[in-house]
Write a protein that holds these residues in place. Structure first.
Motif, PDB file in Angstrom:
ATOM      1  N   PRO A  81       3.654   7.004  -0.072  1.00  0.00           N
ATOM      2  CA  PRO A  81       4.590   7.359  -1.132  1.00  0.00           C
ATOM      3  C   PRO A  81       5.940   6.643  -1.073  1.00  0.00           C
ATOM      4  N   ALA A  82       6.169   5.802  -0.061  1.00  0.00           N
ATOM      5  CA  ALA A  82       7.407   5.024  -0.029  1.00  0.00           C
ATOM      6  C   ALA A  82       7.378   4.010  -1.170  1.00  0.00           C
ATOM      7  N   ARG A  83       8.537   3.809  -1.801  1.00  0.00           N
ATOM      8  CA  ARG A  83       8.611   2.869  -2.915  1.00  0.00           C
ATOM      9  C   ARG A  83       8.894   1.458  -2.423  1.00  0.00           C
ATOM     10  N   VAL A  84       8.257   0.495  -3.044  1.00  0.00           N
ATOM     11  CA  VAL A  84       8.508  -0.916  -2.746  1.00  0.00           C
ATOM     12  C   VAL A  84       9.602  -1.387  -3.692  1.00  0.00           C
ATOM     13  N   LEU A  85      10.733  -1.837  -3.121  1.00  0.00           N
ATOM     14  CA  LEU A  85      11.839  -2.315  -3.949  1.00  0.00           C
ATOM     15  C   LEU A  85      11.543  -3.689  -4.526  1.00  0.00           C
ATOM     16  N   GLY A  86      10.819  -4.501  -3.785  1.00  0.00           N
ATOM     17  CA  GLY A  86      10.494  -5.831  -4.256  1.00  0.00           C
ATOM     18  C   GLY A  86       9.764  -6.623  -3.191  1.00  0.00           C
ATOM     19  N   VAL A  87       9.240  -7.762  -3.612  1.00  0.00           N
ATOM     20  CA  VAL A  87       8.556  -8.673  -2.695  1.00  0.00           C
ATOM     21  C   VAL A  87       9.200 -10.042  -2.855  1.00  0.00           C
ATOM     22  N   ALA A 100       0.770  -3.840  -1.502  1.00  0.00           N
ATOM     23  CA  ALA A 100       1.855  -3.187  -0.773  1.00  0.00           C
ATOM     24  C   ALA A 100       2.203  -1.839  -1.399  1.00  0.00           C
ATOM     25  N   VAL A 101       2.242  -1.774  -2.719  1.00  0.00           N
ATOM     26  CA  VAL A 101       2.557  -0.517  -3.400  1.00  0.00           C
ATOM     27  C   VAL A 101       1.510   0.536  -3.058  1.00  0.00           C
ATOM     28  N   GLN A 102       0.238   0.163  -3.069  1.00  0.00           N
ATOM     29  CA  GLN A 102      -0.829   1.110  -2.751  1.00  0.00           C
ATOM     30  C   GLN A 102      -0.791   1.528  -1.287  1.00  0.00           C
ATOM     31  N   LEU A 103      -0.559   0.576  -0.395  1.00  0.00           N
ATOM     32  CA  LEU A 103      -0.611   0.854   1.031  1.00  0.00           C
ATOM     33  C   LEU A 103       0.603   1.647   1.518  1.00  0.00           C
ATOM     34  N   LEU A 104       1.774   1.328   1.018  1.00  0.00           N
ATOM     35  CA  LEU A 104       2.999   1.950   1.505  1.00  0.00           C
ATOM     36  C   LEU A 104       3.320   3.272   0.816  1.00  0.00           C
ATOM     37  N   VAL A 137       8.207 -11.108   2.193  1.00  0.00           N
ATOM     38  CA  VAL A 137       9.024 -10.029   2.724  1.00  0.00           C
ATOM     39  C   VAL A 137       8.976  -8.880   1.716  1.00  0.00           C
ATOM     40  N   ILE A 138       8.471  -7.737   2.178  1.00  0.00           N
ATOM     41  CA  ILE A 138       8.372  -6.558   1.324  1.00  0.00           C
ATOM     42  C   ILE A 138       9.559  -5.671   1.657  1.00  0.00           C
ATOM     43  N   ARG A 139      10.354  -5.359   0.643  1.00  0.00           N
ATOM     44  CA  ARG A 139      11.559  -4.568   0.854  1.00  0.00           C
ATOM     45  C   ARG A 139      11.297  -3.101   0.530  1.00  0.00           C
ATOM     46  N   VAL A 140      11.717  -2.231   1.463  1.00  0.00           N
ATOM     47  CA  VAL A 140      11.580  -0.787   1.316  1.00  0.00           C
ATOM     48  C   VAL A 140      12.946  -0.163   1.573  1.00  0.00           C
ATOM     49  N   LEU A 193      -9.369   9.120  12.437  1.00  0.00           N
ATOM     50  CA  LEU A 193      -8.308   8.126  12.306  1.00  0.00           C
ATOM     51  C   LEU A 193      -7.652   8.314  10.946  1.00  0.00           C
ATOM     52  N   LYS A 194      -6.426   7.832  10.810  1.00  0.00           N
ATOM     53  CA  LYS A 194      -5.742   7.883   9.523  1.00  0.00           C
ATOM     54  C   LYS A 194      -6.366   6.830   8.609  1.00  0.00           C
ATOM     55  N   VAL A 195      -6.709   7.203   7.375  1.00  0.00           N
ATOM     56  CA  VAL A 195      -7.411   6.304   6.465  1.00  0.00           C
ATOM     57  C   VAL A 195      -6.608   6.140   5.177  1.00  0.00           C
ATOM     58  N   ARG A 196      -6.455   4.896   4.730  1.00  0.00           N
ATOM     59  CA  ARG A 196      -5.872   4.578   3.432  1.00  0.00           C
ATOM     60  C   ARG A 196      -6.893   3.746   2.677  1.00  0.00           C
ATOM     61  N   ILE A 197      -7.111   4.068   1.419  1.00  0.00           N
ATOM     62  CA  ILE A 197      -8.040   3.312   0.583  1.00  0.00           C
ATOM     63  C   ILE A 197      -7.226   2.631  -0.501  1.00  0.00           C
ATOM     64  N   ILE A 198      -7.366   1.308  -0.582  1.00  0.00           N
ATOM     65  CA  ILE A 198      -6.639   0.565  -1.609  1.00  0.00           C
ATOM     66  C   ILE A 198      -7.615  -0.301  -2.395  1.00  0.00           C
ATOM     67  N   GLU A 199      -7.252  -0.527  -3.654  1.00  0.00           N
ATOM     68  CA  GLU A 199      -8.056  -1.387  -4.527  1.00  0.00           C
ATOM     69  C   GLU A 199      -7.845  -2.837  -4.118  1.00  0.00           C
ATOM     70  N   LYS A 200      -8.923  -3.606  -4.112  1.00  0.00           N
ATOM     71  CA  LYS A 200      -8.832  -5.031  -3.789  1.00  0.00           C
ATOM     72  C   LYS A 200      -8.012  -5.711  -4.879  1.00  0.00           C
ATOM     73  N   SER A 201      -7.011  -6.464  -4.463  1.00  0.00           N
ATOM     74  CA  SER A 201      -6.112  -7.103  -5.406  1.00  0.00           C
ATOM     75  C   SER A 201      -5.690  -8.460  -4.846  1.00  0.00           C
ATOM     76  N   THR A 202      -5.412  -9.393  -5.736  1.00  0.00           N
ATOM     77  CA  THR A 202      -4.913 -10.695  -5.294  1.00  0.00           C
ATOM     78  C   THR A 202      -3.397 -10.666  -5.163  1.00  0.00           C
ATOM     79  N   SER A 203      -2.753  -9.677  -5.719  1.00  0.00           N
ATOM     80  CA  SER A 203      -1.300  -9.569  -5.686  1.00  0.00           C
ATOM     81  C   SER A 203      -0.844  -8.828  -4.435  1.00  0.00           C
TER      82      SER A 203
END
Length: 168
Positions: free
Chosen positions: A114-120, A108-112, A133-136, A93-103
């Motif tokens: 190499p796409a850049r997050v413009l804002g939340v 979103a930055v870690q999960l998405l 709403v996460i903007r890409v 399966l495709k696997v993504r590992i992200i650090e646990k964060s409250t933000s």
């Protein structure tokens, strides 16, 4: 690696009463046992650094598995990418590992990537609930690691709130 279940239970596949209660209550999903077993195998093999890391949760959304972990200071993102690739080979399966964060933005930055997050953006709904709403950027849609609905579902489950991804 620190995991919520006993090492012996994960290795043997037979769960003690405590571990079975965690699975029955929904705190640990059944497929997470396979993920933990694969992580323990990687720790014994080529990734000795995993012994200081902490596993929190694996979330499956479509054919994507997202691992929430907390890593020691010595672990950098390149090492986590190598571990994710090794897990992909084991789990198929495709696997993504992200650090646990409250933000939500950090997650979103870690999960998405190499796409850049413009804002939340925070949207307050009439019933008093909150939606994020996460903007890409539109030209980076193809860089998303999975389809937007799977990623929305995963982020919503990570933060226990409604999350939308808007490509603009």
């Amino acid at each position: 690696m620190k995991i919520p279940l006993d090492y012996l239970c994960v290795r043997s596949g037979l769960l003690c009463n405590r571990c079975q209660n965690l699975v029955d209550s929904g705190q640990v999903d059944q497929f997470e046992i396979k993920v933990m077993e694969a992580l323990l195998e990687l720790e014994e093999g080529q990734f000795k650094e995993l012994k200081d890391a902490t596993y929190y949760k694996a979330i499956r959304s479509g054919n994507l598995v997202i691992l929430l972990v907390e890593s020691p200071q010595a672990m950098d993102s390149s090492k986590w990418i190598k571990i994710a690739r090794a897990l992909q080979d084991k789990l198929k399966l495709k696997v993504r590992i992200i650090e646990k964060s409250t933000s939500i933005k950090n997650s979103a930055v870690q999960l998405l990537s190499p796409a850049r997050v413009l804002g939340v953006n925070t949207v307050w709904l009439p019933d008093g609930s909150v939606q994020y709403v996460i903007r890409v950027a539109k030209n980076e849609r193809r860089l998303l690691p999975a389809n937007a609905s799977d990623l929305e579902n995963a982020l919503s489950r990570i933060h226990d709130t409604k999350v939308k991804i808007r490509v603009e």
